[in-house]
Structures are given as structure tokens and as C-alpha cells.
Design a protein around this motif. Sequence first.
Motif, short mmCIF file in Angstrom:
data_model
loop_
_atom_site.label_atom_id
_atom_site.label_comp_id
_atom_site.label_asym_id
_atom_site.label_seq_id
_atom_site.Cartn_x
_atom_site.Cartn_y
_atom_site.Cartn_z
N ALA A 1 46.96 48.38 47.70
CA ALA A 1 46.33 47.92 49.13
C ALA A 1 45.93 46.49 49.13
O ALA A 1 45.72 45.85 48.20
N GLN A 2 45.96 46.05 50.60
CA GLN A 2 45.65 44.73 50.83
C GLN A 2 44.36 44.60 51.83
O GLN A 2 44.43 45.34 52.72
N MET A 3 43.65 43.56 51.44
CA MET A 3 42.54 43.17 52.44
C MET A 3 42.94 41.76 52.88
O MET A 3 43.01 40.82 52.01
N VAL A 4 43.03 41.37 54.04
CA VAL A 4 43.65 40.14 54.41
C VAL A 4 42.70 39.32 55.26
O VAL A 4 42.05 40.18 56.23
N SER A 5 42.45 38.06 55.09
CA SER A 5 41.44 37.63 56.06
C SER A 5 41.85 37.18 57.43
O SER A 5 43.24 37.07 57.83
N HIS A 6 41.14 37.30 58.47
CA HIS A 6 41.41 36.92 59.97
C HIS A 6 40.58 35.87 60.38
O HIS A 6 39.34 35.93 60.21
N ASP A 7 40.95 35.02 61.05
CA ASP A 7 40.15 33.73 61.89
C ASP A 7 39.55 33.22 60.65
O ASP A 7 38.08 33.21 60.96
N GLY A 8 39.74 32.92 59.55
CA GLY A 8 39.15 32.31 58.59
C GLY A 8 37.97 32.98 57.75
O GLY A 8 37.30 32.37 57.04
N VAL A 9 38.04 34.40 57.87
CA VAL A 9 36.99 34.90 57.03
C VAL A 9 37.39 36.55 56.73
O VAL A 9 38.35 36.95 57.29
N LEU A 10 37.22 36.79 55.33
CA LEU A 10 37.48 38.28 54.82
C LEU A 10 36.22 38.77 54.46
O LEU A 10 35.54 38.02 53.71
N ARG A 11 35.83 39.87 54.98
CA ARG A 11 34.77 40.70 54.55
C ARG A 11 35.18 41.79 53.85
O ARG A 11 35.78 42.62 54.26
N VAL A 12 34.73 41.80 52.53
CA VAL A 12 34.86 42.98 51.80
C VAL A 12 33.74 43.78 51.51
O VAL A 12 32.61 42.92 51.03
N GLU A 13 33.98 44.97 51.18
CA GLU A 13 32.85 46.13 50.59
C GLU A 13 33.58 46.55 49.36
O GLU A 13 34.74 47.01 49.38
N LEU A 14 32.84 46.28 48.24
CA LEU A 14 33.40 46.77 46.71
C LEU A 14 32.33 47.61 46.25
O LEU A 14 31.15 47.28 45.83
N MET B 1 28.72 43.85 47.21
CA MET B 1 29.08 44.66 46.05
C MET B 1 27.89 45.57 45.69
O MET B 1 26.80 45.22 45.58
N ARG B 2 28.39 46.97 45.39
CA ARG B 2 27.35 47.93 45.43
C ARG B 2 27.58 48.66 43.97
O ARG B 2 28.79 49.11 43.69
N ASN B 3 26.71 48.44 43.08
CA ASN B 3 26.66 49.15 41.69
C ASN B 3 26.46 50.38 41.64
O ASN B 3 25.22 50.73 41.78
N THR B 4 27.10 51.53 41.43
CA THR B 4 26.55 52.82 41.29
C THR B 4 26.83 53.10 39.55
O THR B 4 26.54 54.17 39.41
N LEU B 5 27.09 52.38 38.76
CA LEU B 5 27.17 52.47 37.42
C LEU B 5 25.71 52.58 36.84
O LEU B 5 24.71 52.35 37.66
N ASN B 6 25.58 53.02 35.55
CA ASN B 6 24.31 53.03 34.81
C ASN B 6 24.10 51.74 33.86
O ASN B 6 23.36 51.81 33.06
N GLN B 7 24.95 50.75 34.28
CA GLN B 7 24.63 49.47 33.53
C GLN B 7 24.91 48.40 34.54
O GLN B 7 25.48 48.48 35.69
N VAL B 8 24.50 47.20 34.31
CA VAL B 8 24.51 46.02 35.04
C VAL B 8 26.26 45.77 35.19
O VAL B 8 26.92 45.98 34.55
N THR B 9 26.26 44.90 36.17
CA THR B 9 27.68 44.39 36.64
C THR B 9 27.42 43.12 37.28
O THR B 9 26.32 42.85 37.83
N ASN B 10 28.76 42.50 37.77
CA ASN B 10 28.72 41.24 38.44
C ASN B 10 30.25 41.08 39.06
O ASN B 10 31.06 41.88 38.64
N LEU B 11 30.61 39.76 39.35
CA LEU B 11 31.91 39.62 39.98
C LEU B 11 32.13 38.15 39.69
O LEU B 11 31.27 37.23 39.94
N HIS B 12 33.43 38.00 39.30
CA HIS B 12 33.91 36.63 38.98
C HIS B 12 35.24 36.36 39.80
O HIS B 12 36.14 37.07 39.64
N VAL B 13 35.52 35.21 40.37
CA VAL B 13 36.75 35.14 41.25
C VAL B 13 37.47 34.00 40.16
O VAL B 13 37.18 32.96 40.41
N HIS B 14 38.34 34.51 39.49
CA HIS B 14 39.01 33.83 38.21
C HIS B 14 39.81 32.83 38.87
O HIS B 14 40.88 32.94 39.32
#
Length: 484
Positions: A59-72, A112-125
Motif C-alpha cells: 500500500a502507498q501513502m503519498v505526500s500532498h501539497d508538501g506534507v505527508l501525515r502518517v499514523e503507524l 507512532m502508537r506502541n501497543t507492544l509490551n516493549q519499547v520501540t522507536n523509528l529510524h528513517v534509514h
Amino acid sequence: MRSRYKASFLVTALVVALATLVSGCIGGRAASQSPSSSQSPSSSQSLSFAEGSPLQEPAQMVSHDGVLRVELAVERQQVDLGGHKLWALTYNGSYMPPTLRIHPGDKLDVTMRNTLNQVTNLHVHGLHVSPSGNADNIFIQINPGQTFDYSYQFPTTLRAGTYWYHSHADPISAPQVSGGLSGILIVEGLQQYLPANLQNITEHVIGLKDFQVEGDSVKTQGLHIGGTTNRTVNGQLNPTISIRPGETQLWRLANISANIYYNVQLQGQQFHVIAHDGTPVDRIWTADSLLLAAGARFDVLVQGGPPGRSQLQTLAYNTGPAGNSFPQATLATLVSERPSTPATALPTSPFAPTVDLSQAPVAARRTIVFSENNDGTKFYINGKQFDMNRVDIQAKLNTVEEWTIRNDSNEEHSFHVHTNHFQLMSINGLPHEGHGLQDVASVPAKGEFVIRMHFKDYTGKTVLHCHILNHEDAGMMAVLEIVQ
């Protein structure tokens, strides 16, 4: 509650680290642990998986008018992999999560919403963006049940190509990425360098990620890098890719696995490389096979041959006496079917603007040494294991440095640095004729390479590390601080 990086996260990270050390060590030849429960090993060899369905694009999530808002949403969910329902770690419930598509100069907001039982984070590689605040700050840790708002403002000079996003939670990045937490990010604009008749060609994401199986789950504990695994393209096993004889397609090859290498070959054909690690090449070059070390990407042109079927394979590859031997495997099947189309001559040189640091003044020269202990359970950079509270290297903004990356171990390591790309100058003393910048390079066993890197635009703390994530989690990471 909205969380930010603070002392409580350090306590959580320490608890996770202690649990990891108690349950078992991690490394190239030992096990990588995660805090979730484990079942009996070896079940990966007892399952058979369905193959051969048509390739599905994420699936694709595409920016519009210079902004992309994402919920993960970071979730443990059941997913279908090769006809089996397996529990996996997912973004938004998908083993192959959405492809994020942005333009240079865009703003990307990720909740980003963390529903796991451990910490997490995000890196844009691989992306050139601030490593500080709530941007590409891998020192952030999102606690179980909490939500964090990331915000990335990308420069207009951001290079077009293929990148990816994944968990960078220390010391459990390998379990989380192996469990499924990785996806593709594309910066638009690569087609502008192609001739007009190739700017609207069919494009395929070829997201290479593997999974091991334990019981009814994708395995996250006891990960052995060279163990039996299932290599997928976009989460599918040996999908079919359609092409017409003579047709030119753009394939975005991306190694988004946690630990393994891919030595990719398309039977009877060559790859025409137009970008490497998110950087357009200065001239197109061809290769019979491409080595994708952990974290690496290539954007390539592929042309359809005579009607028939050919295999996209990963060839056998060995990372050294103390490393791992990866067997040959089929990744996908290319099906060339009529009607034919006249083959288009591919561009060669020049392609994209040249970036060359070979004549740049060098502000500092450093040696970065990768090493490990005898049983492969502890890994080091310059004799030290990772400590997020220690600055290992301090570089000045708007300068170029030359680093010698030396490998004192008997296995290859996949060198990666955040925030800025580098130019590979030589390998084992031999000049490297590169075609642009990159953010991943495999340093040979008992060998070395030399790179040059321009520290541009952003200050703050970031990291360099081995992108074999078992090695990173076991200490092979260092803190780089860029200062004014």
C-alpha cells in the motif's frame, strides 16, 4: 499520553537490556533475544509455504501539497505468509507495511502508537534530515502503551531514490526488524534523469525481507544469522513479476532484513543501476549481480527478454570464516509475455549531477575499528561497546572528514552511518571507482576501506554502526556528534 525522551526511558531500556543479557547473548554465531515468549525451535523446517502468486505492491501513502501525515500502530498481529497464519510484529497490521512516498522539501509527520509490551522507536534509514529533537532521533524510546509524534522537515536538496524505515530500539533492533518492523520510503524525482520515453515506465518495489518461524510466530528470539530462513519479496515467497519482451521497468531493490545479505542476480540479464542507497548515480552502470549488504538499496532498470520465465535469485554468499554462509535461493520469477514492445536504448553518461569529494580539503582523518570477541557474542567499535551517554566521535559542521574503516574480525560487517552519506574512496588499498554517494558498505573480513563524508546542514548526536542488527545490538555502534 505523549512521551518524549527522558530519564524514564533510560530505566526501561536498562530493564530490557538486562533481560536480554540474562536470557542469552546475541551475535553473529550466537542468539539474539527479545522479551517475548519463545516456543520450541526447528519448526521452521516443518512448514511448507505456498509460492508463485503475482507480485503485490505494498500500500502507498503519498505526500500532498508538501506534507505527508502518517499514523503507524506498532502491533503484534497475525499475518498471512505463504498460506500460513503467523504472529508477527507489524506496522498497521501489515507484515509489508505502507510505502511512504515524499518529495524533496516535504514535511513528514508520523504519529507512532506502541501497543507492544516493549519499547520501540523509528529510524528513517539513509535520509538526510536532522538527528535531533523529534526528527530522526534514535535515542528516543517509546514506552509500551505510549504515542510519539515524529516530525521530519526534509531539505529541497534531498536526493531521489529508495530508502526505508524501521525500528532502531537498542538493544532489541534485530528482534523487532526480524519480527517485521521494516518498510520502504521513496523520495520522488529519480525519473527526471531518464529520457522522456522512460519517465512513466512500470515501477516495482522489491522489498527483500526474511522471516524465521517458531511455532505459530515469526521468530524474534534465538535468531541465528545463518539459520534456516524464508526470503520474501514484499512479504511473498517467489512471486511472479510480469514484463513484456523489450519493456523497460524500474525495480527498487531494498534489503530491509535485519541481518542477512542478498547477492541478487536475474538469470540471463543485467541490472542497469541508476541509484545506490538513495543517491542517483553520475552515470548508469551495469552488473550481472548486485551485493546488497544489510541495509543496502539499488534502483535498477530491467528489460524484458524473449517470452519465457527467468528467476530472480540470491546467489550463495559467504561473509568469512567467522561469519555466515548464505545459500542460493529463488526470490521471484520474471515472466516475459507478449505482446512485445520495441526495446528502448538505455541512457549511459552523464546521468545525474556528480558528487565528488576526492579533491575536497580534509579537516580530520580517523580510523574506525570493528572487532569482536572470540565467540562472537560481543562486538566493538574502537574497542568499546555502545553507550548512548558517551560521545565517541565529534565532527564539525560544514567540513569533510576521511575515515579508514578497519575490520579486525574474520567476518564482513555492514558499515552504516546516519544523517550524511559518504563517498567510498578505496577498498583494501585499491582505488574505488564509485558512481556517487552511499550510506552502507560492507567492510571485508580482515580488511579495510576509506571513505570521505561531508557533514552538512544538521548538528546533533547520531550514530554509526554495523547494520547486521545482531551485531549492533551486541555493542557494534558508536555515537557521532556533529557540532558547529
